[in-house]
Design a protein around this motif. Structure first.
Motif, PDB file in Angstrom:
ATOM      1  N   PHE A 156       0.825  -1.204   0.000  1.00 18.73           N
ATOM      2  CA  PHE A 156       0.000   0.000   0.000  1.00 18.73           C
ATOM      3  C   PHE A 156       0.858   1.252   0.000  1.00 18.73           C
ATOM      4  CE2 PHE A 156       0.721  -0.769   4.473  1.00 18.73           C
ATOM      5  CZ  PHE A 156       0.830   0.494   5.050  1.00 18.73           C
ATOM      6  N   THR A 157       0.303   2.310  -0.569  1.00 20.55           N
ATOM      7  CA  THR A 157       0.948   3.611  -0.572  1.00 20.55           C
ATOM      8  C   THR A 157       0.213   4.489   0.424  1.00 20.55           C
ATOM      9  OG1 THR A 157       1.580   3.362  -2.877  1.00 20.55           O
ATOM     10  CG2 THR A 157       1.609   5.595  -1.974  1.00 20.55           C
ATOM     11  N   ALA A 158       0.922   4.922   1.437  1.00 18.90           N
ATOM     12  CA  ALA A 158       0.322   5.700   2.521  1.00 18.90           C
ATOM     13  C   ALA A 158       0.111   7.145   2.091  1.00 18.90           C
ATOM     14  CB  ALA A 158       1.220   5.649   3.751  1.00 18.90           C
ATOM     15  N   ALA A 159      -1.107   7.646   2.310  1.00 17.60           N
ATOM     16  CA  ALA A 159      -1.393   9.046   2.016  1.00 17.60           C
ATOM     17  C   ALA A 159      -0.885   9.943   3.143  1.00 17.60           C
ATOM     18  CB  ALA A 159      -2.885   9.244   1.821  1.00 17.60           C
ATOM     19  N   VAL A 160      -0.855   9.403   4.363  1.00 13.11           N
ATOM     20  CA  VAL A 160      -0.393  10.158   5.528  1.00 13.11           C
ATOM     21  C   VAL A 160       0.612   9.315   6.303  1.00 13.11           C
ATOM     22  CG1 VAL A 160      -2.514  11.493   5.760  1.00 13.11           C
ATOM     23  CG2 VAL A 160      -2.299   9.342   6.968  1.00 13.11           C
ATOM     24  N   ALA A 161       1.507   9.980   7.033  1.00 14.40           N
ATOM     25  CA  ALA A 161       2.521   9.284   7.833  1.00 14.40           C
ATOM     26  C   ALA A 161       1.904   8.785   9.130  1.00 14.40           C
ATOM     27  CB  ALA A 161       3.678  10.223   8.128  1.00 14.40           C
ATOM     28  N   GLY A 162       2.460   7.704   9.657  1.00 12.85           N
ATOM     29  CA  GLY A 162       2.036   7.197  10.958  1.00 12.85           C
ATOM     30  C   GLY A 162       1.733   5.718  10.923  1.00 12.85           C
ATOM     31  N   ASP A 163       1.132   5.241  12.022  1.00 18.97           N
ATOM     32  CA  ASP A 163       0.804   3.825  12.158  1.00 18.97           C
ATOM     33  C   ASP A 163      -0.422   3.475  11.326  1.00 18.97           C
ATOM     34  OD1 ASP A 163       2.903   3.506  13.886  1.00 18.97           O
ATOM     35  OD2 ASP A 163       1.678   3.533  15.700  1.00 18.97           O
ATOM     36  N   HIS A 164      -0.277   2.448  10.499  1.00 17.73           N
ATOM     37  CA  HIS A 164      -1.375   1.928   9.693  1.00 17.73           C
ATOM     38  C   HIS A 164      -1.715   0.539  10.222  1.00 17.73           C
ATOM     39  CE1 HIS A 164      -0.157   5.236   7.217  1.00 17.73           C
ATOM     40  NE2 HIS A 164      -1.158   5.018   6.387  1.00 17.73           N
ATOM     41  N   GLN A 165      -2.971   0.307  10.549  1.00 16.04           N
ATOM     42  CA  GLN A 165      -3.438  -0.966  11.093  1.00 16.04           C
ATOM     43  C   GLN A 165      -3.937  -1.833   9.944  1.00 16.04           C
ATOM     44  OE1 GLN A 165      -3.597  -1.600  14.557  1.00 16.04           O
ATOM     45  NE2 GLN A 165      -4.137  -3.699  14.061  1.00 16.04           N
ATOM     46  N   ILE A 166      -3.331  -3.015   9.776  1.00 13.50           N
ATOM     47  CA  ILE A 166      -3.756  -3.957   8.751  1.00 13.50           C
ATOM     48  C   ILE A 166      -4.413  -5.124   9.463  1.00 13.50           C
ATOM     49  CG2 ILE A 166      -3.038  -5.513   6.908  1.00 13.50           C
ATOM     50  CD1 ILE A 166      -1.038  -2.439   7.730  1.00 13.50           C
ATOM     51  N   THR A 167      -5.674  -5.385   9.134  1.00  7.63           N
ATOM     52  CA  THR A 167      -6.462  -6.392   9.832  1.00  7.63           C
ATOM     53  C   THR A 167      -7.147  -7.305   8.823  1.00  7.63           C
ATOM     54  OG1 THR A 167      -6.930  -4.774  11.569  1.00  7.63           O
ATOM     55  CG2 THR A 167      -8.310  -6.725  11.528  1.00  7.63           C
ATOM     56  N   VAL A 168      -7.168  -8.607   9.135  1.00  9.14           N
ATOM     57  CA  VAL A 168      -7.934  -9.572   8.347  1.00  9.14           C
ATOM     58  C   VAL A 168      -8.949 -10.209   9.285  1.00  9.14           C
ATOM     59  CG1 VAL A 168      -7.858 -11.682   6.957  1.00  9.14           C
ATOM     60  CG2 VAL A 168      -5.990 -10.023   6.804  1.00  9.14           C
ATOM     61  N   THR A 169     -10.222 -10.210   8.867  1.00  6.98           N
ATOM     62  CA  THR A 169     -11.282 -10.842   9.658  1.00  6.98           C
ATOM     63  C   THR A 169     -12.026 -11.843   8.789  1.00  6.98           C
ATOM     64  OG1 THR A 169     -13.018  -9.244   9.087  1.00  6.98           O
ATOM     65  CG2 THR A 169     -11.630  -8.713  10.990  1.00  6.98           C
ATOM     66  N   ASP A 170     -12.706 -12.793   9.456  1.00  4.55           N
ATOM     67  CA  ASP A 170     -13.613 -13.636   8.693  1.00  4.55           C
ATOM     68  C   ASP A 170     -14.905 -12.853   8.478  1.00  4.55           C
ATOM     69  OD1 ASP A 170     -15.098 -13.854  11.071  1.00  4.55           O
ATOM     70  OD2 ASP A 170     -14.467 -15.914  11.466  1.00  4.55           O
ATOM     71  N   LEU A 171     -15.855 -13.438   7.791  1.00  5.27           N
ATOM     72  CA  LEU A 171     -17.062 -12.693   7.442  1.00  5.27           C
ATOM     73  C   LEU A 171     -17.954 -12.396   8.641  1.00  5.27           C
ATOM     74  CD1 LEU A 171     -17.986 -14.241   3.982  1.00  5.27           C
ATOM     75  CD2 LEU A 171     -16.697 -12.158   4.495  1.00  5.27           C
ATOM     76  N   SER A 172     -17.716 -13.073   9.769  1.00  4.18           N
ATOM     77  CA  SER A 172     -18.478 -12.767  10.984  1.00  4.18           C
ATOM     78  C   SER A 172     -17.786 -11.697  11.833  1.00  4.18           C
ATOM     79  CB  SER A 172     -18.709 -14.030  11.812  1.00  4.18           C
ATOM     80  OG  SER A 172     -17.484 -14.504  12.336  1.00  4.18           O
ATOM     81  N   GLY A 173     -16.609 -11.225  11.381  1.00  2.79           N
ATOM     82  CA  GLY A 173     -15.883 -10.178  12.094  1.00  2.79           C
ATOM     83  C   GLY A 173     -14.813 -10.681  13.047  1.00  2.79           C
ATOM     84  N   ARG A 174     -14.622 -12.002  13.123  1.00  5.47           N
ATOM     85  CA  ARG A 174     -13.599 -12.580  14.008  1.00  5.47           C
ATOM     86  C   ARG A 174     -12.208 -12.261  13.461  1.00  5.47           C
ATOM     87  NH1 ARG A 174     -10.588 -17.286  14.070  1.00  5.47           N
ATOM     88  NH2 ARG A 174     -11.576 -17.906  12.110  1.00  5.47           N
ATOM     89  N   LEU A 175     -11.327 -11.789  14.323  1.00  2.00           N
ATOM     90  CA  LEU A 175      -9.965 -11.424  13.938  1.00  2.00           C
ATOM     91  C   LEU A 175      -9.162 -12.659  13.550  1.00  2.00           C
ATOM     92  CD1 LEU A 175      -7.881  -9.106  13.762  1.00  2.00           C
ATOM     93  CD2 LEU A 175      -7.258  -9.666  16.111  1.00  2.00           C
ATOM     94  N   VAL A 176      -8.527 -12.597  12.378  1.00  2.00           N
ATOM     95  CA  VAL A 176      -7.705 -13.699  11.879  1.00  2.00           C
ATOM     96  C   VAL A 176      -6.229 -13.314  11.899  1.00  2.00           C
ATOM     97  CG1 VAL A 176      -7.201 -15.121   9.848  1.00  2.00           C
ATOM     98  CG2 VAL A 176      -9.571 -14.607  10.461  1.00  2.00           C
ATOM     99  N   ALA A 177      -5.924 -12.079  11.493  1.00  2.00           N
ATOM    100  CA  ALA A 177      -4.537 -11.594  11.472  1.00  2.00           C
ATOM    101  C   ALA A 177      -4.557 -10.082  11.670  1.00  2.00           C
ATOM    102  CB  ALA A 177      -3.867 -11.951  10.157  1.00  2.00           C
ATOM    103  N   ASP A 178      -3.461  -9.565  12.248  1.00  2.00           N
ATOM    104  CA  ASP A 178      -3.418  -8.152  12.605  1.00  2.00           C
ATOM    105  C   ASP A 178      -1.959  -7.696  12.639  1.00  2.00           C
ATOM    106  OD1 ASP A 178      -4.672  -5.762  13.545  1.00  2.00           O
ATOM    107  OD2 ASP A 178      -4.061  -6.268  15.580  1.00  2.00           O
ATOM    108  N   LYS A 179      -1.669  -6.575  11.990  1.00  2.00           N
ATOM    109  CA  LYS A 179      -0.320  -6.004  12.026  1.00  2.00           C
ATOM    110  C   LYS A 179      -0.421  -4.489  12.031  1.00  2.00           C
ATOM    111  CE  LYS A 179       2.481  -9.550   9.871  1.00  2.00           C
ATOM    112  NZ  LYS A 179       3.521  -9.860   8.919  1.00  2.00           N
ATOM    113  N   VAL A 180       0.607  -3.853  12.585  1.00  2.00           N
ATOM    114  CA  VAL A 180       0.725  -2.397  12.535  1.00  2.00           C
ATOM    115  C   VAL A 180       1.997  -2.068  11.766  1.00  2.00           C
ATOM    116  CG1 VAL A 180       1.024  -0.282  13.877  1.00  2.00           C
ATOM    117  CG2 VAL A 180      -0.502  -2.080  14.711  1.00  2.00           C
ATOM    118  N   VAL A 181       1.875  -1.158  10.806  1.00  2.00           N
ATOM    119  CA  VAL A 181       3.009  -0.744   9.994  1.00  2.00           C
ATOM    120  C   VAL A 181       3.168   0.759  10.135  1.00  2.00           C
ATOM    121  CG1 VAL A 181       3.919  -0.575   7.651  1.00  2.00           C
ATOM    122  CG2 VAL A 181       2.638  -2.598   8.335  1.00  2.00           C
ATOM    123  N   LYS A 182       4.367   1.198  10.497  1.00  2.00           N
ATOM    124  CA  LYS A 182       4.668   2.629  10.556  1.00  2.00           C
ATOM    125  C   LYS A 182       5.085   3.054   9.147  1.00  2.00           C
ATOM    126  CE  LYS A 182       6.376   4.410  14.241  1.00  2.00           C
ATOM    127  NZ  LYS A 182       5.303   5.283  14.680  1.00  2.00           N
TER     128      LYS A 182
END
Length: 84
Positions: free
Chosen positions: A18-44
């Protein structure tokens, strides 16, 4: 925010770019279709820069998932991901 994820469908490792429009922490999250968290990362990220990361979805099981990228201002980009 511009982004892509590949390969899609995936059997495990999903690359998110991804190309960030603004600087800072970007939260990347993957959920199943019911909203349950599957994977999660923070990228500065630096504004205007491209970030690339890998997420391991091999433990998620076959199915459809949602990928969310949230920037520091609260804007969210969304994509559907298929795990085979």
């Amino acid at each position: 925010m511009l982004f892509r994820s590949y390969p899609n469908p995936t059997t495990g490792i999903l690359t998110v770019e991804f190309t960030a429009a603004v600087a800072g922490d970007h939260q990347i999250t993957v959920t199943d279709l019911s909203g349950r968290l599957v994977a999660d990362k923070v990228v500065k990220a630096v504004g205007g820069s491209t970030s690339v990361l890998e997420m391991d979805l091999s433990v998620a099981g076959e199915g459809f998932y949602m990928l969310y990228i949230r920037d520091p201002k609260g804007s969210i980009a969304v994509s559907k991901v298929t795990v085979e």
